[in-house]
Design a protein around this motif. Sequence first.
Motif, PDB file in Angstrom:
ATOM      1  N   LEU A  10     -21.818  -4.578  -6.681  1.00 47.66           N
ATOM      2  CA  LEU A  10     -22.949  -5.423  -7.060  1.00 47.66           C
ATOM      3  C   LEU A  10     -22.874  -6.765  -6.338  1.00 47.66           C
ATOM      4  CD1 LEU A  10     -25.384  -6.110  -8.990  1.00 47.66           C
ATOM      5  CD2 LEU A  10     -23.666  -6.918 -10.620  1.00 47.66           C
ATOM      6  N   ASP A  11     -21.694  -7.360  -6.318  1.00 51.69           N
ATOM      7  CA  ASP A  11     -21.502  -8.666  -5.688  1.00 51.69           C
ATOM      8  C   ASP A  11     -21.869  -8.621  -4.208  1.00 51.69           C
ATOM      9  OD1 ASP A  11     -20.631 -11.365  -5.488  1.00 51.69           O
ATOM     10  OD2 ASP A  11     -18.677 -10.697  -4.775  1.00 51.69           O
ATOM     11  N   ASP A  12     -21.432  -7.591  -3.501  1.00 45.45           N
ATOM     12  CA  ASP A  12     -21.715  -7.470  -2.066  1.00 45.45           C
ATOM     13  C   ASP A  12     -23.218  -7.361  -1.804  1.00 45.45           C
ATOM     14  OD1 ASP A  12     -19.033  -7.568  -1.522  1.00 45.45           O
ATOM     15  OD2 ASP A  12     -18.786  -5.395  -1.301  1.00 45.45           O
ATOM     16  N   VAL A  13     -23.904  -6.538  -2.612  1.00 39.52           N
ATOM     17  CA  VAL A  13     -25.352  -6.342  -2.419  1.00 39.52           C
ATOM     18  C   VAL A  13     -26.115  -7.634  -2.681  1.00 39.52           C
ATOM     19  CG1 VAL A  13     -27.399  -5.143  -3.269  1.00 39.52           C
ATOM     20  CG2 VAL A  13     -25.277  -3.878  -2.947  1.00 39.52           C
ATOM     21  N   ILE A  14     -25.782  -8.322  -3.789  1.00 38.96           N
ATOM     22  CA  ILE A  14     -26.498  -9.541  -4.145  1.00 38.96           C
ATOM     23  C   ILE A  14     -26.240 -10.641  -3.121  1.00 38.96           C
ATOM     24  CG2 ILE A  14     -26.833 -11.313  -5.910  1.00 38.96           C
ATOM     25  CD1 ILE A  14     -27.892  -8.549  -6.671  1.00 38.96           C
ATOM     26  N   ARG A  15     -25.015 -10.734  -2.632  1.00 37.97           N
ATOM     27  CA  ARG A  15     -24.704 -11.740  -1.606  1.00 37.97           C
ATOM     28  C   ARG A  15     -25.540 -11.507  -0.345  1.00 37.97           C
ATOM     29  NH1 ARG A  15     -20.170 -14.951  -2.038  1.00 37.97           N
ATOM     30  NH2 ARG A  15     -18.804 -14.533  -3.829  1.00 37.97           N
ATOM     31  N   GLU A  16     -25.628 -10.257   0.089  1.00 35.16           N
ATOM     32  CA  GLU A  16     -26.404  -9.946   1.290  1.00 35.16           C
ATOM     33  C   GLU A  16     -27.877 -10.262   1.076  1.00 35.16           C
ATOM     34  OE1 GLU A  16     -28.713  -7.705   4.252  1.00 35.16           O
ATOM     35  OE2 GLU A  16     -28.816  -7.556   2.070  1.00 35.16           O
ATOM     36  N   THR A  17     -28.403  -9.893  -0.087  1.00 36.15           N
ATOM     37  CA  THR A  17     -29.815 -10.141  -0.388  1.00 36.15           C
ATOM     38  C   THR A  17     -30.090 -11.632  -0.503  1.00 36.15           C
ATOM     39  OG1 THR A  17     -29.858  -8.056  -1.621  1.00 36.15           O
ATOM     40  CG2 THR A  17     -31.701  -9.556  -1.953  1.00 36.15           C
ATOM     41  N   GLY A  18     -29.181 -12.364  -1.175  1.00 37.89           N
ATOM     42  CA  GLY A  18     -29.353 -13.799  -1.325  1.00 37.89           C
ATOM     43  C   GLY A  18     -29.330 -14.533   0.000  1.00 37.89           C
ATOM     44  N   GLY A  19     -28.429 -14.120   0.886  1.00 40.56           N
ATOM     45  CA  GLY A  19     -28.362 -14.741   2.206  1.00 40.56           C
ATOM     46  C   GLY A  19     -29.624 -14.492   3.013  1.00 40.56           C
ATOM     47  N   ARG A  20     -30.208 -13.311   2.843  1.00 45.69           N
ATOM     48  CA  ARG A  20     -31.413 -12.958   3.592  1.00 45.69           C
ATOM     49  C   ARG A  20     -32.663 -13.623   3.027  1.00 45.69           C
ATOM     50  NH1 ARG A  20     -33.869  -8.202   2.198  1.00 45.69           N
ATOM     51  NH2 ARG A  20     -31.835  -7.444   1.465  1.00 45.69           N
ATOM     52  N   LYS A  21     -32.730 -13.698   1.694  1.00 41.09           N
ATOM     53  CA  LYS A  21     -33.935 -14.241   1.049  1.00 41.09           C
ATOM     54  C   LYS A  21     -33.762 -15.684   0.576  1.00 41.09           C
ATOM     55  CE  LYS A  21     -35.905  -9.829  -0.347  1.00 41.09           C
ATOM     56  NZ  LYS A  21     -36.556  -9.076  -1.425  1.00 41.09           N
ATOM     57  N   ASN A  22     -32.626 -16.271   0.924  1.00 46.02           N
ATOM     58  CA  ASN A  22     -32.377 -17.691   0.656  1.00 46.02           C
ATOM     59  C   ASN A  22     -32.430 -18.036  -0.826  1.00 46.02           C
ATOM     60  OD1 ASN A  22     -31.764 -20.301   1.524  1.00 46.02           O
ATOM     61  ND2 ASN A  22     -33.922 -20.910   1.545  1.00 46.02           N
ATOM     62  N   PHE A  23     -31.718 -17.263  -1.645  1.00 45.41           N
ATOM     63  CA  PHE A  23     -31.557 -17.656  -3.043  1.00 45.41           C
ATOM     64  C   PHE A  23     -30.066 -17.688  -3.381  1.00 45.41           C
ATOM     65  CE2 PHE A  23     -32.041 -12.986  -3.585  1.00 45.41           C
ATOM     66  CZ  PHE A  23     -30.903 -12.699  -4.331  1.00 45.41           C
ATOM     67  N   HIS A  24     -29.736 -18.519  -4.374  1.00 46.11           N
ATOM     68  CA  HIS A  24     -28.328 -18.679  -4.772  1.00 46.11           C
ATOM     69  C   HIS A  24     -27.860 -17.445  -5.528  1.00 46.11           C
ATOM     70  CE1 HIS A  24     -24.633 -20.355  -6.341  1.00 46.11           C
ATOM     71  NE2 HIS A  24     -25.029 -20.067  -7.574  1.00 46.11           N
ATOM     72  N   SER A  25     -26.744 -16.880  -5.102  1.00 47.02           N
ATOM     73  CA  SER A  25     -26.179 -15.721  -5.796  1.00 47.02           C
ATOM     74  C   SER A  25     -24.927 -16.132  -6.547  1.00 47.02           C
ATOM     75  CB  SER A  25     -25.863 -14.601  -4.800  1.00 47.02           C
ATOM     76  OG  SER A  25     -24.943 -15.054  -3.830  1.00 47.02           O
ATOM     77  N   GLN A  26     -24.648 -15.398  -7.633  1.00 46.07           N
ATOM     78  CA  GLN A  26     -23.437 -15.644  -8.402  1.00 46.07           C
ATOM     79  C   GLN A  26     -22.247 -15.025  -7.662  1.00 46.07           C
ATOM     80  OE1 GLN A  26     -23.362 -17.571 -10.924  1.00 46.07           O
ATOM     81  NE2 GLN A  26     -25.498 -17.722 -11.563  1.00 46.07           N
TER      82      GLN A  26
END
Length: 420
Positions: A202-218
Amino acid sequence: MLYLLKKNTLPFSIPPIFKIFGSLWKWQKMRESRGWEIHYVGVKENDILLCAATLQSLQVYRGYKLFMALRGFLVDYHNEELLRFFIQNVKAYVNDNKCLYMKIDPYISYQPHDIDGNAMPNGKKEDGLIALFEEYGFVHQGFRTYHDDEFEPRWISVLNTANTTEEEILKNMHSMTKRNIAFTKKNNIEVCTLERDQLSILDDVIRETGGRKNFHSQNLAYYTSMYDCFKEHFEAKAAYIYFPTYITKTEGEVLNLSAQIDKLEIACAQNPDAKKKTNQLKDLKRQQEVLKKRLCEAAELQREHGDTLYLAAAMFLKYDSEILYLFGGSYEKFHQFKGSYAIQWDMIKECINRKIPRYNFYGISGNFHEDAEDYGVYLFKKGFHADVVELLGDFIYIADPKQYKQYQMLRKIKHKILRR
């Protein structure tokens, strides 16, 4: 006789209407571990709990505290006598505990909207409720139509799953959403529940998505803390391809098409002027080429990633009243496999089968124009035929205006220094 109940622990007995109080308590325990102080307050009459709230406080300036009532009070907001009594006493309580300012965002609809975000012509607005809070010094923060990290979403997207079936839900979905769900079924896109030691997925997916869509991930520690705190109510899901199954199924489809193509080629050779069969033959050959291309891609991905390829992941909280989709993401390079649709449909089906009345897609900005930053997120949720819900909004009560002004001035200076 009404009186305010102040306790450092949960009320001993909680009526069924306040079942969600346990959920709020878990959120508070997470905050408590990060330095927040938790206050439980409520109103009892003849030993019956009429309303309740969990307040969180944090020292922010010279011993003064920020108080928060996340998603407001557990109260009947249309019982004016009770609500007024509770607000008065909550104010007195926070003032006695050196409150600098307090934030509250009641979890109640402001006015009804259609699925496109348009306000219903004859829908009632809760302006009277806003006026009531402002009467007690709570300043409404406006009708926000954008995301703000300082506040919870003011607009949410909710799918009604009460007294319905999977077929009825599918029927109401947008055609593209239905096609994407059908694609995941046809192509054996699978969904699994992530255990505690798998939350890095989950962490890996959210980090990749956050970096691409410019939102802060946990981070992973946050997801682990959520898992430990919410226990049976927490669920993380992942969509994945298991290549041995995927490749075997696709090869079977190619062989099936080959058999159909062989028959049609014979028929067309016998009757060259049969346009219908000729067109069918062309279509089947196109389908076969697509499948062969998929087999080549799958073989390459299997060599690179092994037998299992994770596509998307998401995090949920599950209760008898609703399933709440907190957030999720997917790998852009595997977007063609529609992993996010597989996860959402899996959870919606659980909602229906367990007779949970609503599936909460949670936050949208409230800006429904095509140029809105999150328009794609809104369209994704709208595709499932989820309703648009506008919440009442945020209020701030400033207990000590002079100290608050100084605090805000110093806070701005601090932020300017940190941005350098």
